[in-house]
Write an enzyme that holds these catalytic residues in place. Structure first.
Site, mmCIF file in Angstrom:
data_model
loop_
_atom_site.group_PDB
_atom_site.id
_atom_site.type_symbol
_atom_site.label_atom_id
_atom_site.label_comp_id
_atom_site.label_asym_id
_atom_site.label_seq_id
_atom_site.Cartn_x
_atom_site.Cartn_y
_atom_site.Cartn_z
ATOM 1 N N PRO A 63 7.257 -3.635 2.094
ATOM 2 C CA PRO A 63 6.081 -4.410 2.506
ATOM 3 C C PRO A 63 6.485 -5.639 3.312
ATOM 4 C CG PRO A 63 6.032 -3.926 0.149
ATOM 5 C CD PRO A 63 7.409 -3.585 0.638
ATOM 6 N N CYS A 64 5.585 -6.081 4.168
ATOM 7 C CA CYS A 64 5.829 -7.271 4.982
ATOM 8 C C CYS A 64 4.737 -8.277 4.669
ATOM 9 C CB CYS A 64 5.837 -6.921 6.462
ATOM 10 S SG CYS A 64 7.072 -5.682 6.899
#
Length: 346
Positions: A63-64
Protein backbone atom coordinates in the site's frame (compact mmCIF):
# COMPACT_ATOMS: atom_id res chain seq x y z
CA UNK A 1 -0.19 -17.72 -8.55
CA UNK A 2 -0.34 -21.20 -7.07
CA UNK A 3 -2.81 -22.21 -9.79
CA UNK A 4 -0.38 -20.91 -12.40
CA UNK A 5 2.16 -23.47 -11.22
CA UNK A 6 4.26 -21.57 -8.70
CA UNK A 7 5.30 -23.10 -5.39
CA UNK A 8 4.55 -20.37 -2.84
CA UNK A 9 7.27 -20.77 -0.21
CA UNK A 10 6.57 -17.85 2.15
CA UNK A 11 4.07 -15.03 2.70
CA UNK A 12 3.78 -12.04 5.04
CA UNK A 13 0.54 -10.73 6.60
CA UNK A 14 0.30 -8.30 9.51
CA UNK A 15 -3.39 -8.88 10.31
CA UNK A 16 -3.83 -12.17 12.27
CA UNK A 17 -7.41 -12.72 11.11
CA UNK A 18 -6.51 -12.29 7.46
CA UNK A 19 -3.46 -14.50 7.95
CA UNK A 20 -5.72 -17.21 9.37
CA UNK A 21 -7.70 -17.32 6.14
CA UNK A 22 -4.52 -17.53 4.08
CA UNK A 23 -3.03 -20.31 6.20
CA UNK A 24 -6.26 -22.32 6.01
CA UNK A 25 -6.29 -22.16 2.20
CA UNK A 26 -2.50 -22.36 1.70
CA UNK A 27 -1.26 -24.81 4.35
CA UNK A 28 1.89 -25.52 2.35
CA UNK A 29 3.13 -21.92 2.66
CA UNK A 30 5.12 -20.55 5.60
CA UNK A 31 3.19 -17.53 6.87
CA UNK A 32 4.91 -14.73 8.79
CA UNK A 33 2.22 -13.04 10.88
CA UNK A 34 4.09 -9.88 11.71
CA UNK A 35 5.05 -6.40 10.60
CA UNK A 36 7.33 -6.92 7.60
CA UNK A 37 9.83 -4.52 9.18
CA UNK A 38 10.46 -7.18 11.82
CA UNK A 39 11.23 -9.90 9.29
CA UNK A 40 14.78 -10.39 8.09
CA UNK A 41 15.61 -11.73 4.68
CA UNK A 42 17.87 -14.24 6.42
CA UNK A 43 14.76 -15.84 7.95
CA UNK A 44 13.19 -16.21 4.54
CA UNK A 45 16.38 -17.46 2.91
CA UNK A 46 16.60 -20.24 5.52
CA UNK A 47 13.17 -21.50 4.40
CA UNK A 48 14.31 -21.61 0.78
CA UNK A 49 17.51 -23.40 1.76
CA UNK A 50 15.63 -25.96 3.86
CA UNK A 51 13.52 -26.83 0.81
CA UNK A 52 16.51 -26.70 -1.54
CA UNK A 53 14.91 -24.14 -3.82
CA UNK A 54 15.74 -20.59 -4.85
CA UNK A 55 13.65 -17.44 -4.91
CA UNK A 56 12.45 -17.06 -8.49
CA UNK A 57 9.71 -14.50 -7.98
CA UNK A 58 8.37 -12.02 -5.42
CA UNK A 59 4.88 -10.62 -5.83
CA UNK A 60 2.84 -8.29 -3.67
CA UNK A 61 0.75 -5.17 -3.40
CA UNK A 62 2.46 -2.77 -0.99
CA UNK A 63 0.00 0.00 0.00
CA UNK A 64 1.01 3.61 -0.57
CA UNK A 65 -0.54 5.54 2.31
CA UNK A 66 1.12 8.75 1.16
CA UNK A 67 -1.28 8.93 -1.76
CA UNK A 68 -4.17 9.74 0.58
CA UNK A 69 -2.56 13.18 0.89
CA UNK A 70 -0.89 13.24 -2.51
CA UNK A 71 -1.61 16.92 -3.10
CA UNK A 72 0.25 17.98 0.04
CA UNK A 73 3.19 15.73 -0.84
CA UNK A 74 3.37 17.13 -4.38
CA UNK A 75 3.29 20.72 -3.16
CA UNK A 76 6.09 19.91 -0.74
CA UNK A 77 8.11 18.29 -3.58
CA UNK A 78 8.66 15.29 -1.34
CA UNK A 79 10.12 12.10 -2.79
CA UNK A 80 7.66 9.22 -2.95
CA UNK A 81 10.08 6.77 -1.35
CA UNK A 82 11.18 9.28 1.28
CA UNK A 83 7.60 9.76 2.45
CA UNK A 84 7.50 7.81 5.72
CA UNK A 85 3.91 6.72 5.05
CA UNK A 86 5.11 4.63 2.12
CA UNK A 87 7.33 2.44 4.29
CA UNK A 88 5.64 -0.75 3.06
CA UNK A 89 6.75 0.01 -0.47
CA UNK A 90 10.31 0.47 0.78
CA UNK A 91 10.07 -2.86 2.60
CA UNK A 92 9.06 -4.53 -0.66
CA UNK A 93 12.13 -3.02 -2.30
CA UNK A 94 14.28 -4.33 0.57
CA UNK A 95 13.03 -7.86 -0.04
CA UNK A 96 13.79 -7.64 -3.75
CA UNK A 97 17.24 -6.17 -3.12
CA UNK A 98 18.25 -8.86 -0.61
CA UNK A 99 16.52 -11.96 -2.04
CA UNK A 100 17.34 -11.14 -5.69
CA UNK A 101 14.42 -12.88 -7.39
CA UNK A 102 14.59 -13.38 -11.13
CA UNK A 103 11.25 -11.58 -11.46
CA UNK A 104 9.13 -9.34 -9.26
CA UNK A 105 5.50 -8.22 -9.60
CA UNK A 106 3.86 -5.25 -7.90
CA UNK A 107 0.12 -4.56 -7.89
CA UNK A 108 -1.13 -1.10 -6.98
CA UNK A 109 -3.84 1.49 -7.55
CA UNK A 110 -4.12 2.89 -11.10
CA UNK A 111 -3.19 6.39 -9.97
CA UNK A 112 0.35 5.41 -9.12
CA UNK A 113 1.17 5.51 -12.83
CA UNK A 114 0.25 9.19 -13.19
CA UNK A 115 0.78 10.75 -9.75
CA UNK A 116 2.80 13.95 -9.88
CA UNK A 117 2.93 13.89 -13.68
CA UNK A 118 4.43 10.40 -13.70
CA UNK A 119 7.32 11.24 -11.36
CA UNK A 120 6.32 8.54 -8.85
CA UNK A 121 6.37 5.88 -11.54
CA UNK A 122 9.74 7.17 -12.76
CA UNK A 123 11.15 7.05 -9.23
CA UNK A 124 10.05 3.41 -8.88
CA UNK A 125 11.61 2.56 -12.24
CA UNK A 126 14.91 4.20 -11.35
CA UNK A 127 15.05 2.52 -7.95
CA UNK A 128 14.72 -0.97 -9.41
CA UNK A 129 17.03 -0.19 -12.32
CA UNK A 130 19.70 0.71 -9.77
CA UNK A 131 19.21 -2.82 -8.37
CA UNK A 132 19.84 -4.34 -11.80
CA UNK A 133 16.25 -4.86 -12.96
CA UNK A 134 14.47 -3.81 -16.14
CA UNK A 135 10.76 -3.25 -15.73
CA UNK A 136 7.54 -2.07 -17.30
CA UNK A 137 4.19 -1.00 -15.87
CA UNK A 138 0.77 -1.39 -17.43
CA UNK A 139 -2.82 -0.74 -16.44
CA UNK A 140 -4.70 -4.05 -16.58
CA UNK A 141 -8.48 -4.45 -16.45
CA UNK A 142 -9.51 -7.74 -14.83
CA UNK A 143 -12.47 -8.11 -17.21
CA UNK A 144 -10.00 -8.42 -20.10
CA UNK A 145 -8.71 -11.63 -18.49
CA UNK A 146 -11.98 -13.44 -17.76
CA UNK A 147 -12.88 -11.85 -14.42
CA UNK A 148 -16.49 -10.58 -14.19
CA UNK A 149 -15.41 -7.18 -12.89
CA UNK A 150 -14.24 -3.91 -14.44
CA UNK A 151 -11.38 -3.73 -11.93
CA UNK A 152 -8.35 -1.77 -13.12
CA UNK A 153 -4.99 -2.09 -11.41
CA UNK A 154 -1.46 -0.93 -12.10
CA UNK A 155 0.93 -3.85 -12.52
CA UNK A 156 4.72 -3.51 -12.47
CA UNK A 157 6.81 -6.47 -13.68
CA UNK A 158 10.57 -6.44 -13.53
CA UNK A 159 13.33 -8.97 -14.17
CA UNK A 160 17.13 -9.29 -14.01
CA UNK A 161 17.53 -12.08 -16.56
CA UNK A 162 17.55 -10.10 -19.79
CA UNK A 163 13.89 -10.48 -20.81
CA UNK A 164 11.99 -7.61 -22.41
CA UNK A 165 9.57 -6.82 -19.54
CA UNK A 166 6.75 -5.97 -21.94
CA UNK A 167 6.35 -9.60 -23.02
CA UNK A 168 5.88 -10.72 -19.41
CA UNK A 169 2.40 -9.19 -19.43
CA UNK A 170 -0.32 -11.60 -20.59
CA UNK A 171 -2.34 -11.12 -23.75
CA UNK A 172 -5.98 -10.19 -23.25
CA UNK A 173 -8.40 -13.11 -23.45
CA UNK A 174 -11.69 -11.21 -23.36
CA UNK A 175 -13.17 -8.01 -24.75
CA UNK A 176 -16.43 -6.06 -24.62
CA UNK A 177 -18.28 -8.59 -26.79
CA UNK A 178 -17.42 -11.60 -24.59
CA UNK A 179 -16.85 -10.25 -21.08
CA UNK A 180 -17.85 -12.61 -18.27
CA UNK A 181 -20.95 -11.09 -16.65
CA UNK A 182 -22.41 -11.00 -13.16
CA UNK A 183 -25.00 -13.53 -14.33
CA UNK A 184 -22.26 -15.83 -15.60
CA UNK A 185 -20.63 -15.57 -12.19
CA UNK A 186 -23.35 -15.86 -9.53
CA UNK A 187 -26.70 -16.94 -11.01
CA UNK A 188 -26.28 -20.53 -9.82
CA UNK A 189 -25.89 -19.61 -6.13
CA UNK A 190 -28.96 -20.23 -3.92
CA UNK A 191 -31.26 -17.17 -3.69
CA UNK A 192 -31.40 -15.48 -0.29
CA UNK A 193 -33.50 -12.94 1.55
CA UNK A 194 -31.83 -10.22 3.58
CA UNK A 195 -30.37 -11.65 6.78
CA UNK A 196 -30.44 -15.30 5.70
CA UNK A 197 -27.86 -17.85 4.57
CA UNK A 198 -25.30 -20.18 6.11
CA UNK A 199 -21.54 -20.49 6.43
CA UNK A 200 -21.88 -23.76 4.50
CA UNK A 201 -24.68 -24.50 2.07
CA UNK A 202 -25.41 -26.74 -0.91
CA UNK A 203 -25.74 -25.82 -4.56
CA UNK A 204 -29.02 -25.63 -6.45
CA UNK A 205 -29.67 -29.08 -7.91
CA UNK A 206 -29.64 -29.63 -11.69
CA UNK A 207 -28.60 -26.05 -12.46
CA UNK A 208 -26.96 -25.69 -15.89
CA UNK A 209 -23.64 -24.02 -15.14
CA UNK A 210 -21.82 -21.46 -17.24
CA UNK A 211 -18.19 -22.19 -18.09
CA UNK A 212 -17.13 -19.67 -15.44
CA UNK A 213 -19.33 -21.32 -12.81
CA UNK A 214 -17.90 -24.72 -13.70
CA UNK A 215 -14.49 -23.31 -12.87
CA UNK A 216 -15.71 -21.87 -9.55
CA UNK A 217 -17.81 -24.67 -8.03
CA UNK A 218 -16.25 -26.87 -5.37
CA UNK A 219 -15.84 -30.61 -5.82
CA UNK A 220 -17.35 -31.19 -2.38
CA UNK A 221 -20.69 -29.68 -3.38
CA UNK A 222 -20.41 -27.21 -0.49
CA UNK A 223 -20.52 -23.41 -0.82
CA UNK A 224 -18.81 -21.35 1.89
CA UNK A 225 -19.61 -17.80 3.08
CA UNK A 226 -22.97 -17.45 1.31
CA UNK A 227 -24.69 -15.34 3.98
CA UNK A 228 -26.70 -12.18 3.39
CA UNK A 229 -26.39 -9.23 5.75
CA UNK A 230 -29.58 -8.10 7.46
CA UNK A 231 -30.85 -4.72 6.27
CA UNK A 232 -33.27 -2.35 7.94
CA UNK A 233 -36.85 -2.25 6.54
CA UNK A 234 -36.33 1.28 5.21
CA UNK A 235 -33.17 0.15 3.40
CA UNK A 236 -34.98 -2.79 1.84
CA UNK A 237 -37.73 -0.46 0.66
CA UNK A 238 -35.19 1.74 -1.12
CA UNK A 239 -33.45 -1.25 -2.69
CA UNK A 240 -36.76 -2.59 -4.01
CA UNK A 241 -37.32 0.65 -5.93
CA UNK A 242 -33.95 0.63 -7.69
CA UNK A 243 -33.68 -1.21 -11.01
CA UNK A 244 -30.61 -2.81 -12.55
CA UNK A 245 -28.04 -0.18 -13.43
CA UNK A 246 -29.74 2.48 -11.32
CA UNK A 247 -28.47 4.19 -8.17
CA UNK A 248 -29.79 6.43 -5.41
CA UNK A 249 -29.84 9.29 -7.92
CA UNK A 250 -32.65 7.56 -9.81
CA UNK A 251 -35.01 7.67 -6.82
CA UNK A 252 -37.47 10.51 -6.19
CA UNK A 253 -35.56 13.37 -4.60
CA UNK A 254 -37.40 13.07 -1.30
CA UNK A 255 -36.12 9.48 -0.90
CA UNK A 256 -32.48 10.17 -1.63
CA UNK A 257 -30.03 9.94 1.23
CA UNK A 258 -26.75 11.79 1.62
CA UNK A 259 -23.77 9.86 0.31
CA UNK A 260 -20.41 10.85 -1.12
CA UNK A 261 -20.38 7.81 -3.41
CA UNK A 262 -21.73 8.35 -6.93
CA UNK A 263 -22.84 4.72 -7.13
CA UNK A 264 -24.59 4.68 -3.75
CA UNK A 265 -27.34 2.05 -3.54
CA UNK A 266 -26.41 0.97 -7.04
CA UNK A 267 -27.87 -2.29 -8.31
CA UNK A 268 -25.64 -4.50 -10.42
CA UNK A 269 -26.56 -5.30 -14.01
CA UNK A 270 -26.88 -9.04 -14.54
CA UNK A 271 -25.59 -9.09 -18.10
CA UNK A 272 -22.54 -6.90 -17.59
CA UNK A 273 -19.37 -7.21 -15.51
CA UNK A 274 -19.55 -5.67 -12.05
CA UNK A 275 -17.89 -2.40 -11.19
CA UNK A 276 -14.83 -2.53 -8.93
CA UNK A 277 -15.66 -4.12 -5.58
CA UNK A 278 -14.44 -2.42 -2.41
CA UNK A 279 -14.01 -3.75 1.11
CA UNK A 280 -17.50 -2.85 2.37
CA UNK A 281 -19.66 -5.55 0.87
CA UNK A 282 -22.80 -5.06 2.96
CA UNK A 283 -23.25 -1.28 2.96
CA UNK A 284 -25.50 -0.12 0.08
CA UNK A 285 -24.41 3.49 0.43
CA UNK A 286 -20.80 2.76 -0.63
CA UNK A 287 -21.44 1.71 -4.20
CA UNK A 288 -22.93 -0.73 -6.72
CA UNK A 289 -23.11 -3.83 -4.54
CA UNK A 290 -26.86 -4.60 -4.61
CA UNK A 291 -27.73 -7.99 -6.12
CA UNK A 292 -29.13 -7.67 -9.67
CA UNK A 293 -32.52 -9.27 -8.88
CA UNK A 294 -32.64 -9.78 -5.12
CA UNK A 295 -33.27 -6.93 -2.68
CA UNK A 296 -30.06 -7.14 -0.66
CA UNK A 297 -26.35 -6.51 -0.97
CA UNK A 298 -24.24 -9.32 -2.36
CA UNK A 299 -22.95 -12.01 -0.02
CA UNK A 300 -19.25 -12.58 0.62
CA UNK A 301 -19.42 -15.64 -1.63
CA UNK A 302 -21.00 -13.67 -4.46
CA UNK A 303 -18.31 -11.03 -4.05
CA UNK A 304 -15.67 -13.77 -4.02
CA UNK A 305 -17.11 -15.20 -7.25
CA UNK A 306 -16.94 -11.75 -8.85
CA UNK A 307 -13.30 -11.56 -7.72
CA UNK A 308 -12.74 -15.11 -9.16
CA UNK A 309 -12.11 -16.95 -5.88
CA UNK A 310 -13.24 -20.60 -6.16
CA UNK A 311 -16.04 -21.77 -3.88
CA UNK A 312 -13.82 -24.00 -1.76
CA UNK A 313 -11.79 -20.96 -0.68
CA UNK A 314 -13.03 -20.37 2.88
CA UNK A 315 -12.88 -16.84 4.30
CA UNK A 316 -12.47 -16.68 8.08
CA UNK A 317 -13.48 -13.72 10.27
CA UNK A 318 -16.27 -11.20 10.71
CA UNK A 319 -17.89 -9.37 7.78
CA UNK A 320 -15.49 -6.41 8.13
CA UNK A 321 -12.42 -8.62 7.91
CA UNK A 322 -13.86 -10.79 5.14
CA UNK A 323 -14.77 -7.67 3.19
CA UNK A 324 -11.15 -6.53 3.40
CA UNK A 325 -9.87 -9.94 2.35
CA UNK A 326 -12.07 -10.06 -0.73
CA UNK A 327 -12.17 -6.37 -1.68
CA UNK A 328 -8.42 -5.79 -1.42
CA UNK A 329 -7.40 -8.93 -3.28
CA UNK A 330 -5.91 -9.24 -6.73
CA UNK A 331 -8.42 -11.38 -8.63
CA UNK A 332 -6.90 -14.89 -8.56
CA UNK A 333 -7.76 -15.50 -12.21
CA UNK A 334 -5.88 -12.37 -13.25
CA UNK A 335 -2.91 -13.38 -11.10
CA UNK A 336 -3.00 -16.87 -12.61
CA UNK A 337 -2.88 -15.53 -16.16
CA UNK A 338 0.05 -13.26 -15.31
CA UNK A 339 1.82 -16.21 -13.69
CA UNK A 340 1.16 -18.66 -16.52
CA UNK A 341 2.49 -16.20 -19.07
CA UNK A 342 5.67 -15.71 -17.07
CA UNK A 343 6.20 -19.46 -16.65
CA UNK A 344 5.66 -20.04 -20.37
CA UNK A 345 8.38 -17.51 -21.15
CA UNK A 346 10.79 -18.86 -18.54
Amino acid sequence: MRDAGFNIIAAVEYNPQIAKTYMHNHPETKMFVDDIRNITTDEIEKIFMSQKVQCDIIFGGPPCQGFSMAGKRIRAKKSFLKDERNYLFKEYIRMVEKLRPKIFIIENVPGILNYNNGEVKQEIFETFRDLGYVLDAQLLCAADYGVPQLRKRAIFIGNRIGINPKILFPMKTNSLNNYVTVRDAISDLPPLDSGTGQVQTNYIKNFILTSYQQRMVSKSGIVFNHLSSKHKPETLKLLSMIKQGETMKDLPEKLRTKSVHSGAYGRMVYDEPAYTLTTRLNTPSVGRITHPVQDRTITPREAARIQSFPDDYLFIGDITSIGMQIGNAVPPLLAEKIGRNILNIL
